[in-house]
Design a protein around this motif. Structure first.
Motif, PDB file in Angstrom:
ATOM      1  N   ASP A 252      27.546  59.974  47.160  1.00 58.56           N
ATOM      2  CA  ASP A 252      28.119  58.754  47.734  1.00 58.56           C
ATOM      3  C   ASP A 252      29.494  59.034  48.318  1.00 58.56           C
ATOM      4  OD1 ASP A 252      26.149  56.543  47.032  1.00 58.56           O
ATOM      5  OD2 ASP A 252      26.396  57.545  45.104  1.00 58.56           O
ATOM      6  N   ILE A 253      30.240  59.940  47.683  1.00 61.99           N
ATOM      7  CA  ILE A 253      31.505  60.425  48.239  1.00 61.99           C
ATOM      8  C   ILE A 253      31.623  61.914  47.943  1.00 61.99           C
ATOM      9  CG2 ILE A 253      32.726  58.213  48.045  1.00 61.99           C
ATOM     10  CD1 ILE A 253      34.215  59.377  45.604  1.00 61.99           C
ATOM     11  N   ILE A 254      32.481  62.583  48.710  1.00 60.90           N
ATOM     12  CA  ILE A 254      32.845  63.980  48.464  1.00 60.90           C
ATOM     13  C   ILE A 254      34.330  64.010  48.139  1.00 60.90           C
ATOM     14  CG2 ILE A 254      33.057  66.292  49.484  1.00 60.90           C
ATOM     15  CD1 ILE A 254      30.745  65.458  51.399  1.00 60.90           C
ATOM     16  N   VAL A 255      34.708  64.777  47.117  1.00 61.73           N
ATOM     17  CA  VAL A 255      36.133  64.938  46.799  1.00 61.73           C
ATOM     18  C   VAL A 255      36.476  66.422  46.824  1.00 61.73           C
ATOM     19  CG1 VAL A 255      36.233  62.816  45.450  1.00 61.73           C
ATOM     20  CG2 VAL A 255      35.754  64.966  44.284  1.00 61.73           C
ATOM     21  N   ILE A 256      37.614  66.738  47.413  1.00 63.51           N
ATOM     22  CA  ILE A 256      38.125  68.112  47.479  1.00 63.51           C
ATOM     23  C   ILE A 256      39.370  68.150  46.607  1.00 63.51           C
ATOM     24  CG2 ILE A 256      38.966  69.968  48.962  1.00 63.51           C
ATOM     25  CD1 ILE A 256      37.521  68.539  51.303  1.00 63.51           C
ATOM     26  N   THR A 257      39.302  68.902  45.506  1.00 61.52           N
ATOM     27  CA  THR A 257      40.380  68.836  44.510  1.00 61.52           C
ATOM     28  C   THR A 257      41.301  70.064  44.573  1.00 61.52           C
ATOM     29  OG1 THR A 257      38.790  69.646  42.851  1.00 61.52           O
ATOM     30  CG2 THR A 257      39.185  67.287  42.926  1.00 61.52           C
ATOM     31  N   GLY A 258      41.802  70.347  45.767  1.00 63.22           N
ATOM     32  CA  GLY A 258      42.868  71.328  45.916  1.00 63.22           C
ATOM     33  C   GLY A 258      42.436  72.742  46.257  1.00 63.22           C
ATOM     34  N   ASP A 259      43.391  73.504  46.779  1.00 60.25           N
ATOM     35  CA  ASP A 259      43.206  74.901  47.187  1.00 60.25           C
ATOM     36  C   ASP A 259      42.039  75.056  48.159  1.00 60.25           C
ATOM     37  OD1 ASP A 259      45.360  75.461  45.617  1.00 60.25           O
ATOM     38  OD2 ASP A 259      44.309  76.720  44.177  1.00 60.25           O
TER      39      ASP A 259
ATOM     40  N   THR B  31      35.005  61.394  52.552  1.00 64.77           N
ATOM     41  CA  THR B  31      35.591  62.571  51.907  1.00 64.77           C
ATOM     42  C   THR B  31      37.063  62.330  51.589  1.00 64.77           C
ATOM     43  OG1 THR B  31      34.039  64.007  53.094  1.00 64.77           O
ATOM     44  CG2 THR B  31      35.992  65.057  52.154  1.00 64.77           C
ATOM     45  N   TYR B  32      37.436  62.653  50.342  1.00 68.10           N
ATOM     46  CA  TYR B  32      38.801  62.462  49.853  1.00 68.10           C
ATOM     47  C   TYR B  32      39.366  63.821  49.430  1.00 68.10           C
ATOM     48  CZ  TYR B  32      37.347  57.578  49.683  1.00 68.10           C
ATOM     49  OH  TYR B  32      36.876  56.328  50.023  1.00 68.10           O
ATOM     50  N   TYR B  33      40.670  63.970  49.614  1.00 69.38           N
ATOM     51  CA  TYR B  33      41.290  65.292  49.397  1.00 69.38           C
ATOM     52  C   TYR B  33      42.625  65.159  48.690  1.00 69.38           C
ATOM     53  CZ  TYR B  33      44.199  69.290  50.886  1.00 69.38           C
ATOM     54  OH  TYR B  33      45.070  70.356  50.928  1.00 69.38           O
TER      55      TYR B  33
ATOM     56  N   VAL C 183      39.081  62.794  57.003  1.00 74.23           N
ATOM     57  CA  VAL C 183      39.271  62.950  55.564  1.00 74.23           C
ATOM     58  C   VAL C 183      40.399  62.030  55.104  1.00 74.23           C
ATOM     59  CG1 VAL C 183      39.930  64.561  53.723  1.00 74.23           C
ATOM     60  CG2 VAL C 183      38.432  65.324  55.586  1.00 74.23           C
ATOM     61  N   ILE C 184      40.228  61.391  53.957  1.00 72.73           N
ATOM     62  CA  ILE C 184      41.284  60.541  53.393  1.00 72.73           C
ATOM     63  C   ILE C 184      42.137  61.411  52.474  1.00 72.73           C
ATOM     64  CG2 ILE C 184      41.795  58.498  52.002  1.00 72.73           C
ATOM     65  CD1 ILE C 184      38.986  57.463  52.938  1.00 72.73           C
ATOM     66  N   VAL C 185      43.354  61.697  52.890  1.00 75.46           N
ATOM     67  CA  VAL C 185      44.280  62.534  52.134  1.00 75.46           C
ATOM     68  C   VAL C 185      45.070  61.641  51.183  1.00 75.46           C
ATOM     69  CG1 VAL C 185      46.227  64.123  52.281  1.00 75.46           C
ATOM     70  CG2 VAL C 185      44.428  64.191  54.030  1.00 75.46           C
TER      71      VAL C 185
END
Length: 287
Positions: free
Chosen positions: A82-89, A114-116, A140-142
């Motif tokens: 439903d969403i993608i999250v990018i948790t750093g690096d 997508t959230y970062y 992307v939502i930063v």
């Protein structure tokens, strides 16, 4: 004497065969991307969000799986998030390639919102502003110490994203980071007691997240302990040292859960052992 020499030769060939097998297995394990599905249950999850799927990508470090990361993106898409999250690096500070990072982001947003949040490697590069602008242009939502409300089927949860502490305090020589993070969380927590998901690169701050009343944390940074030993777990992790407490998987403290991704790429230590790169898919469940 001849029998002993023959036995020694057999032993040598056996050791050689075992060594070659270990090398092949280790090389395969560094590129054999996998999906790790984790279910997190809580009676605070709104009914509409029961079954909500979050695909987590952490510590990519500019790695590529297939041309233009097609293998990675296909695997994410097949998870039906439903969403993608990018948790750093997302990038690596020693071999930064912003184009690779943005190419991945441009395709990820076509799969799901997508959230970062940043990691310590973003804090270490001089062109972070370029990366951030490119991510935002890609859709992307930063989240830089920000909270947003996720609406789904008439109900909502809160998603918080923390910037990596290295943007403010380098090294934390005097132990100031937990207090700083605690202050940020107090300012960002929703006063309406909504179920809260926190994106934060640093798992070693788990006790701070627990004291802040967060329901679920998605984290990375530890690279699964880099070398995973049977019955022991990870051997070493940044900011945790030897035999890290929070290296991979699901941790629970009180009513708070934390999922630590083993990550996808490598950085200072260029190889993993018994530690396949992973996409984590967290499915929320009401209980």
């Amino acid at each position: 004497m001849k029998r002993e020499e023959k036995r020694n030769k057999h032993l040598i060939w056996l050791l050689v065969a075992i060594s070659i097998a270990l090398i092949i297995w280790t090389l395969w394990g560094n590129t054999a991307l996998m999906v790790n599905e984790i279910t997190v249950s809580s009676d605070r999850v709104p009914p509409a969000f029961s079954g909500f799927r979050i695909a987590q990508v952490s510590d990519l470090h500019n790695a590529e799986f297939g041309e233009d990361n097609i293998a990675l993106l296909t695997m994410i898409s097949e998870c039906d998030p439903d969403i993608i999250v990018i948790t750093g690096d997302l990038v690596d500070s020693s071999r930064t390639d912003i184009d690779i990072a943005l190419a991945f982001a441009e395709e990820a947003v076509k799969i799901a919102p997508t959230y970062y949040v940043t990691g310590n490697h973003e804090a270490a590069i001089s062109r972070y502003d370029v990366l951030r602008s490119g991510l935002e242009m890609a859709g992307v939502i930063v989240l830089e110490d920000e909270a947003v409300r996720l609406e789904y089927k008439g109900e909502s949860i809160t998603l918080i994203g923390l910037s990596d502490p290295d943007f403010t305090i380098k090294g934390d020589l005097f132990g100031e980071v937990p207090a700083m993070v605690n202050t940020k969380l107090r300012n960002l927590m929703d006063g309406e007691s909504r179920y809260t998901v926190l994106l934060s690169h640093r798992p070693e701050l788990f006790e701070t997240y627990v004291s802040g009343g967060v329901d679920l944390i998605l984290s990375g940074h530890a690279h699964g302990g880099q070398f995973r030993l049977p019955f022991v777990g990870g051997l070493i992790a940044p900011d945790q040292g030897l035999f890290p407490k929070y290296d991979a998987g699901l941790y629970t403290g009180g009513d708070t859960n934390m999922v630590v991704s083993r990550g996808i790429g490598n950085s200072v230590i260029p190889i993993r052992f018994n530690n396949r790169p992973e996409i984590v898919v967290v499915e929320l469940r009401g209980s």
